[in-house]
Design a protein around this motif. Structure first.
Motif, short mmCIF file in Angstrom:
data_model
loop_
_atom_site.label_atom_id
_atom_site.label_comp_id
_atom_site.label_asym_id
_atom_site.label_seq_id
_atom_site.Cartn_x
_atom_site.Cartn_y
_atom_site.Cartn_z
N ALA B 86 0.82 -1.22 0.00
CA ALA B 86 0.00 0.00 0.00
C ALA B 86 0.84 1.26 0.00
O ALA B 86 0.56 2.22 0.71
CB ALA B 86 -0.98 0.00 1.19
N LEU B 87 1.89 1.25 -0.82
CA LEU B 87 2.63 2.51 -1.02
C LEU B 87 1.73 3.44 -1.81
O LEU B 87 1.02 2.99 -2.71
CB LEU B 87 3.92 2.25 -1.79
N PHE B 88 1.76 4.74 -1.50
CA PHE B 88 0.89 5.68 -2.21
C PHE B 88 1.43 5.90 -3.62
O PHE B 88 2.50 6.49 -3.79
CB PHE B 88 0.79 6.99 -1.46
N PRO B 89 0.69 5.46 -4.64
CA PRO B 89 1.24 5.50 -6.00
C PRO B 89 1.36 6.92 -6.55
O PRO B 89 2.09 7.15 -7.49
CB PRO B 89 0.24 4.69 -6.82
N THR B 90 0.62 7.86 -5.94
CA THR B 90 0.65 9.23 -6.46
C THR B 90 1.77 10.05 -5.82
O THR B 90 1.89 11.23 -6.08
CB THR B 90 -0.69 9.92 -6.21
N MET B 91 2.56 9.41 -4.92
CA MET B 91 3.62 10.16 -4.25
C MET B 91 4.97 9.52 -4.54
O MET B 91 5.07 8.32 -4.79
CB MET B 91 3.42 10.12 -2.73
N TYR B 99 4.94 11.36 4.53
CA TYR B 99 3.51 11.51 4.82
C TYR B 99 3.22 11.49 6.32
O TYR B 99 2.56 12.39 6.86
CB TYR B 99 2.73 10.42 4.09
N GLY B 100 3.74 10.46 6.98
CA GLY B 100 3.49 10.33 8.41
C GLY B 100 4.15 11.46 9.20
O GLY B 100 3.59 11.96 10.18
N ARG B 147 8.79 3.76 5.69
CA ARG B 147 7.66 4.65 5.89
C ARG B 147 7.11 4.52 7.31
O ARG B 147 6.64 5.48 7.90
CB ARG B 147 6.58 4.31 4.86
#
Lengths: 286, 361, 361
Positions: B86-91, B99-100, B147
């Motif tokens: 679940a890595l953010f694909p848009t980042m 992010y955190g 992350r």
């Protein structure tokens, strides 16, 4: 041998599409472009010139309506997005099985009736002697009949309603493909509802958002019946201007010029929208 | 040692099905704790209870002594590495890790420093600006870890994160995860259905079945001293021989198999008495063959079915009456001439075999 | 058992009949009349009777003045065999776009037509010595008024009275300009050929309409929309066609059509032959057919508008005749302002005024 045969079949497959594009899209628009540069000198003599475009800029009524139509279409598109997003989210992420199909159908059903019928439906609800007015009086919220029709808000309600499905479908499609773990990861790493929406869901849904917005914006900008029927005495819409020029004034030259300007406006705004959101057309429509 | 995670009597039901059934656990700080079980045993549900994506019907979750039951996932000192990462694909990689930190309102300069450092720690220095899609499977794995680790959580939950990798990479990542856990000193709770992953990495392993823990112990204890027949069968390869108990002598029981052979093993469960059905478990590598069987060993005759060559893992498959038994084939040349259908004598130290009461009547 | 073959036989028979009909209809394609006209001018029973008597197929396209002109202009006068434009909209359009052909009065049974109207139409539809239209249906624009406000609204400009604020509707079209001009004491028809004079009249009308805008609930655009507004009582007074007023009067006696003090605006819809009509004979047959008094009365009953047919009155429904008499006494009838042909260039001037009124706040 084989490649020439496949080339031939490709050509045959493409022919209807090419014919359609050239005969029904390209040629009429080129013709319109040509007519827009005509200046009628007398009954049967025509010269080329920019007079129709000059009229547009010198007659404030034209460009004011033009700007008004553009701004209201943008606002309608934005409002449609805001309303459609939770609906699409619910259909794509929360509804299961039969409920999902049913909700999708519920969005589709209004489109079994024509735009005219849908618009009349809203008119029945909103008019002074209509349902909403009666309810408000029955509930004691209003002393007398309330007129909710014939103003810009009514026009926007009608336009949003007309555009909703075209926003919901691309949003559902993109949101459907989203891994639910992405949202959970967003919360897990410390995000609240707002940051998860802004940083994770919206960027993911961006291709759907942009394609929905393009479709709804185009539909709204080009709509005719809804603004005419639901709008008030001040609610002019640019398509109405074009219609008037072509049909009631017999002024095809002016109508063509206004049509070309509308096409330019919609193209420019769509291009700007793509630039601002950093999307490209292939990604959005693919 | 203080415990980082302490749970008592956790229960989670879905309709009639009890996914997590009175589970209690106690994970000491800084340890690698695995929950091992077949798919559908409730381990993922348990992990989601710990992460806060789901609420227990009853029971209590405490992290460093603080009750967590009503704390939403974004407020728990717990982070999770998802099965598909679940890595953010848009980042970018850097934004994924940042992010955190942004949620914790860490200033930009410090954020950049922390991201660079954690990337170095997981062995991916300077990849901040890459897209996650441009990375290899193993690199993505490390980004997902980084992350979470950059937030310095009390507890890191890992949901079978190695499942998607190919075999070779998986072997490599197992070792690496273990090292990273030691280096960061963070408490890991790792769920998997792969007993080898659990054994290699963990300080403690909980074997889970049908919503309950069968045994919680160090890997070696699980292996040598399984508490239930399920653990004996699930953890590592094992042979099971069913028969009737004919005598009990101290901690040893003697069983008669269907073939008439009599074998001996150490009593590991309750309810072993003469005349009862019982199962004897003996690991392939504990079996010795033919001339090599020392005195005092339990022994029996079998017939070779086939030889399975796999380097250091080579085995023979043999039949005893209608039961199949596997034995490790030493590669030192001590055993040879095992053509199919040849007779073979197998023997084992009775202390190495475990006997449980038979499950079936 | 028996019914099966028979069904198939019947089906085959039907198919054969269908095919024959299809072949026939292709071969008799010439015997078709393509009529572009107003709603109500070609009622189903009249069409059926005509088809029965002549064997000519009638294809009807419903339209209005502007649409008719646009359609014929787009094709250079093709696509239809007979059109019904208003008499004042023929010469200007003909001169500009050449979409009609002269009509041959010798082929028309002129005895059936009221002489005065025939004469008026001849005058207004002749160009270069050729006549392009014969009268068909006539009607007026005036005021539709609810009893509540009947005392207030007796002329077009009374629609701007404070007593009816917000309860008024009219179209933003040229009849409104003309009506208001008459009510303001001008004679716009007399100024048709004097552009400067006409412009000054329009300026006065423009001021009045902008002033009046606050009074208007909405500018109506379609007949059904206006009828709904009057029916619900949302609008108490409107400028509109007589037929609509009589229709409402039939439903609710409180609503009547009133000839305004300064005169109702009279129009005559004609028959005109498109330049590239493919069946002129059928067109003449239709004209002579529908101008028979009994047939003409059917059209009046359907559309609410009276026809130019001589002696049709006695076949018209009694209540419609009564409503007509109530609206028009002798004086009002003589006061009808008949539209003269529109000279070119006028519509452009009017268009600008209408645009400015719409844009004004």
């Amino acid at each position: 041998m084989r490649s020439s045969a496949s080339k031939l079949s490709l050509c045959l497959l493409m022919t209807p599409f090419v014919l359609w594009i050239v005969l029904l899209v390209l040629l009429p628009h080129l013709q319109m472009l040509r007519v827009s540069f005509h200046v009628r000198e007398s009954w049967d003599t025509v010269t080329l010139g920019l007079e129709q475009y000059q009229n547009f800029f010198s007659e404030s009524y034209y460009w004011r309506t033009f700007v008004r139509t553009g701004v209201m279409s943008l606002f309608t598109t934005f409002l449609t997005l805001v309303i459609a997003f939770p609906i699409a989210w619910y259909i794509a992420r929360l509804a299961r099985g039969r409920a999902k199909g049913f909700l999708f159908l519920a969005c589709l059903i209004p489109f079994w009736a024509s735009e005219l019928v849908r618009t009349y439906g809203w008119m029945i609800l909103l008019r002074e002697s209509g349902l909403f007015s009666t309810w408000l009086q029955a509930l004691g919220l209003a002393d007398g009949p309330v007129e909710m029709l014939y103003n810009d808000a009514a026009v926007i309600i009608g336009l949003v309603y007309n555009g909703l499905l075209f926003m919901v479908v691309p949003l559902v499609t993109t949101l459907d493909g989203m891994d639910k773990n992405l949202v959970e990861a967003g919360y897990d790493l410390g995000g609240n509802h707002w940051t998860v929406l802004r940083e994770i869901i919206v960027p993911w849904a961006m291709p759907g958002v942009v394609s929905g917005c393009i479709v709804v914006f185009m539909l709204t900008l080009g709509s005719y019946l809804t603004p005419i029927l639901m709008g008030g005495k001040d609610s002019a819409w640019f398509t109405e201007q074009i219609f008037t020029q072509f049909i009631t004034r017999f002024n095809w030259e002016q109508g063509a010029a206004l049509g070309v300007l509308l096409l330019v406006l919609s193209s420019v705004i769509v291009w700007l929208g793509l630039r601002v959101t950093g999307q490209n057309l292939r990604k959005v429509m693919g | 040692m203080a415990s980082d995670l302490f749970c008592t009597d956790l229960v989670r039901r879905f309709g009639d099905h009890t996914a997590v059934d009175r589970v209690s656990l106690d994970v000491p700080a800084g340890t690698f704790f695995s929950i091992l079980g077949p798919s559908g045993c409730g381990k993922t549900t348990l992990l989601r209870l710990l992460a806060g994506f789901d609420r227990p019907d009853s029971g209590e979750i405490q992290i460093r002594g603080a009750r967590m039951n009503d704390v939403p996932p974004n407020k728990r000192p717990v982070n999770m590495v998802f099965q598909h990462l679940a890595l953010f694909p848009t980042m970018s990689v850097g934004d994924n890790i940042g992010y955190g930190l942004r949620r914790k309102k860490v200033p930009a300069a410090e954020r950049t420093r922390k991201i660079a450092r954690v990337l170095e720690q997981v062995g991916l220095p300077g990849l901040e600006d890459r897209n996650p899609q441009q990375l290899s499977g193993g690199q993505r794995q490390r980004v997902a870890l980084a992350r979470c680790l950059v937030l310095e959580p009390t507890l890191l939950l890992l949901d079978e994160p190695l499942g998607a990798l190919d075999l070779k990479l998986r072997e490599q990542m197992k070792v690496e995860l273990k090292h990273l856990q030691k280096a960061f000193g963070t408490t890991f709770v790792y769920i998997t259905h792969d007993q080898s992953e659990a054994m290699v990495m963990s300080d403690q392993v909980a074997v889970m079945r049908q919503g309950r823990f069968d045994q919680v112990a160090a890997p070696e204890t699980l292996y040598r001293d399984p508490a239930t027949p399920f653990v004996a069968g699930f953890v590592g390869d094992n042979n099971r021989l069913s028969g009737d108990v004919i005598s009990v002598d101290g901690d040893l029981a003697r069983l008669r198999l269907q073939s008439g052979e009599e074998v001996t093993g150490r009593i590991a469960g309750e309810g072993i008495a003469a005349g009862r059905r019982a199962d004897l478990f003996i690991r392939p590598e504990s079996l010795v063959m033919n001339g090599a069987v020392p005195d005092g060993y339990s022994r029996m005759q079998a017939t070779v079915t086939t030889t399975l060559f796999d380097g250091a893992n080579s085995r023979i498959e043999a039949g005893v009456a209608d039961q199949t038994i596997f034995a490790r084939l030493p590669q030192d040349g001590s055993v040879s001439n095992l053509s199919p259908d040849s007779a073979i004598q197998l023997g084992w130290d009775p202390q190495r075999a475990t006997v449980f009461a038979g499950e079936r009547v | 058992m028996d019914s099966q073959p028979r069904t198939i036989l019947t089906r085959t028979g039907a198919l054969a009949a269908f095919l024959t009909a299809a072949v026939f209809s292709t071969s008799t394609l010439a015997e078709e009349l393509r009529l572009i006209t107003w709603g109500g001018y070609a009622p189903d029973d009249v069409v059926a009777q005509f088809e029965k008597e002549t064997g000519i197929d009638v294809k009807i396209t419903l339209s209005n003045n502007e649409d008719m002109i646009s359609k014929l202009r787009a094709t250079g006068g093709a696509g239809f065999d007979l059109a019904q434009p208003s008499q004042d909209r023929i010469i200007g359009v003909q001169r500009q776009f050449n979409i009609y052909q002269p009509i041959d009065l010798g082929k028309i049974d002129t005895d059936q037509i009221q002489p005065s109207m025939l004469k008026a139409t001849e005058k207004s539809t002749s160009l270069n010595g050729k006549q392009y239209g014969v009268p068909a249906v006539w009607g007026t624009s005036g005021l539709i008024v609810n009893k509540d406000v009947a005392d207030t609204v007796t002329d077009y400009t009374d629609l701007c009275d404070d007593a009816v604020a917000g309860k008024v509707s009219y179209r933003l079209k040229r009849p409104t300009l003309i009506g208001f001009a008459f009510a303001l004491g001008e004679d716009p028809f007399a100024a048709y050929d004097d552009k400067d004079k006409y412009q000054s009249i329009l300026a006065k009308v423009e001021d009045k309409l902008i002033d009046c805008k606050a009074n208007v609930k909405t500018y109506w655009t379609g007949g059904d929309q206006l009828l709904a507004l009057m029916r619900t009582g949302e609008v108490k007074a409107a400028m509109a066609w007589d037929a609509g007023g009589w229709k409402l009067h039939g439903e609710n006696p409180d609503i009547s059509f009133v000839a305004p003090k300064s005169g109702a605006l009279g129009w005559i819809d004609t028959f005109a032959l498109p330049r590239r009509s493919e069946n002129v004979d059928a067109a003449y047959k239709w004209i002579n057919f529908v101008m028979q008094p009994e047939i003409a009365a059917k059209i009046t009953n359907q559309s609410g508008n009276f026809t130019a047919s001589k002696g049709a009155d006695e076949f018209v429904k009694a209540d419609l005749r009564d409503a007509y008499r109530q609206s028009f006494d002798e004086k009002a009838l003589n006061n009808i302002k008949w539209y003269p042909p529109v000279p070119p260039g006028l519509e452009a001037m009017e268009g600008q005024v209408l645009d400015r009124v719409q844009a004004a706040n």
